[in-house]
Enzyme design. Structure first.
Site, PDB file in Angstrom:
ATOM      1  N   ASP A 295       0.832  -1.193   0.000  1.00 22.01           N
ATOM      2  CA  ASP A 295       0.000   0.000   0.000  1.00 22.01           C
ATOM      3  C   ASP A 295       0.873   1.253   0.000  1.00 22.01           C
ATOM      4  OD1 ASP A 295      -2.431  -1.374   0.067  1.00 22.01           O
ATOM      5  OD2 ASP A 295      -2.443  -1.482   2.253  1.00 22.01           O
TER       6      ASP A 295
ATOM      7  N   TYR B 119       6.471  -8.636   8.213  1.00 23.37           N
ATOM      8  CA  TYR B 119       6.232  -7.212   8.373  1.00 23.37           C
ATOM      9  C   TYR B 119       6.505  -6.767   9.801  1.00 23.37           C
ATOM     10  CZ  TYR B 119       3.426  -7.759   4.087  1.00 23.37           C
ATOM     11  OH  TYR B 119       2.992  -8.048   2.821  1.00 23.37           O
TER      12      TYR B 119
ATOM     13  N   ASP C  51      -6.575   2.000   7.847  1.00 21.93           N
ATOM     14  CA  ASP C  51      -5.248   2.580   8.064  1.00 21.93           C
ATOM     15  C   ASP C  51      -5.383   4.093   8.156  1.00 21.93           C
ATOM     16  OD1 ASP C  51      -5.559   3.469   5.462  1.00 21.93           O
ATOM     17  OD2 ASP C  51      -3.919   2.270   4.629  1.00 21.93           O
TER      18      ASP C  51
END
Length: 238
Positions: free
Chosen positions: A58, A86, A100
């Site tokens: 993203d 991650y 987010d």
């Protein structure tokens, strides 16, 4: 494991190469591919060269992006299938529609009663095979159209549930309202959804405020090119 490029001037990009790139904040994965493709065309003096990436990040995520050129683009599916690791940070006590920080908080919750022990115990709900609904603000296709495009047009969007595998999920630091974590997971896992579901599991809310991909199987972001450095190296034809 496919060897990755360490020496630009010893690389035949048309024949095929794998580049490890540390994606900058606010760049899309497609932006990175376009920049490298444009620079390679000028370096090689060609009108066309195949360039693609294995595993979208993203815009608000940073970290390891695997870029294939030339004949190596045929290897993209195999690379996309690899597990990814991650490091992230979520914020408790609020939600956003995108899961987010891309969108503003749409709902807030009191987190005073949430303890560190509860947070650590909740991790156990998200290990092994789990079910996820991809965010409606994502590139997942619905009848051939990206979900986020439908959502932005005001459509009532529903994504399909999918099974993903969380190989490892570790809480590294709790400093309410923020929780830092690391995750190793299968392809197709949305860490944004993981953050949102984590909040729901606490009978609260949460959304992702930071994310960096550190590894894809044996490939490590520590070995990746800074994008500006890579572009400068590609422009510097010897």
């Amino acid at each position: 494991m496919i060897p990755f490029v360490k020496d630009i001037n010893e690389t035949d990009f048309q024949e095929g190469a794998l580049l490890l790139v540390d994606k900058p904040l606010e760049w899309t994965s497609f932006d990175v591919v376009n920049k490298i493709r444009y620079t390679l065309k000028h370096r090689l003096g060609v009108k066309k060269i195949k360039v693609g990436h294995a595993g979208t990040l993203d815009p608000l995520a940073t970290g390891l992006l695997l870029i294939c050129t030339g004949k190596f683009t045929k290897k993209i599916n195999d690379l996309t299938d690899l597990n990814k690791q991650y490091e992230g940070k979520l914020k408790l006590g609020a939600t956003t529609l995108s899961y987010d920080a891309e969108m503003e908080e749409n709902e807030t919750f009191d987190i005073e009663a949430i303890t560190e022990e509860q947070i650590l115990n909740t991790v156990e709900n998200f290990k092994g095979a789990i079910q996820q609904f991809p965010p409606i603000y994502s590139a997942v296709k619905i009848d051939g159209v990206a979900s986020y495009k439908r959502a932005r047009q005001g459509e009532d969007v529903k994504t399909r549930e999918r099974t993903v595998n969380i190989e490892e999920f570790v809480i590294n630091k709790v400093e309410k309202p923020y929780v830092e974590f690391s995750v190793t997971c299968s392809k197709g896992t949305y860490i944004r959804t993981l953050a949102d579901d984590f909040g729901k599991s606490l009978n609260n809310g949460a959304y992702l405020v930071g994310l960096k991909r550190t590894k894809t199987a044996g490939y490590d972001v520590k070995d990746a090119w800074d994008l500006d450095t890579l572009i400068n190296e590609l422009r510097d034809v010897h």
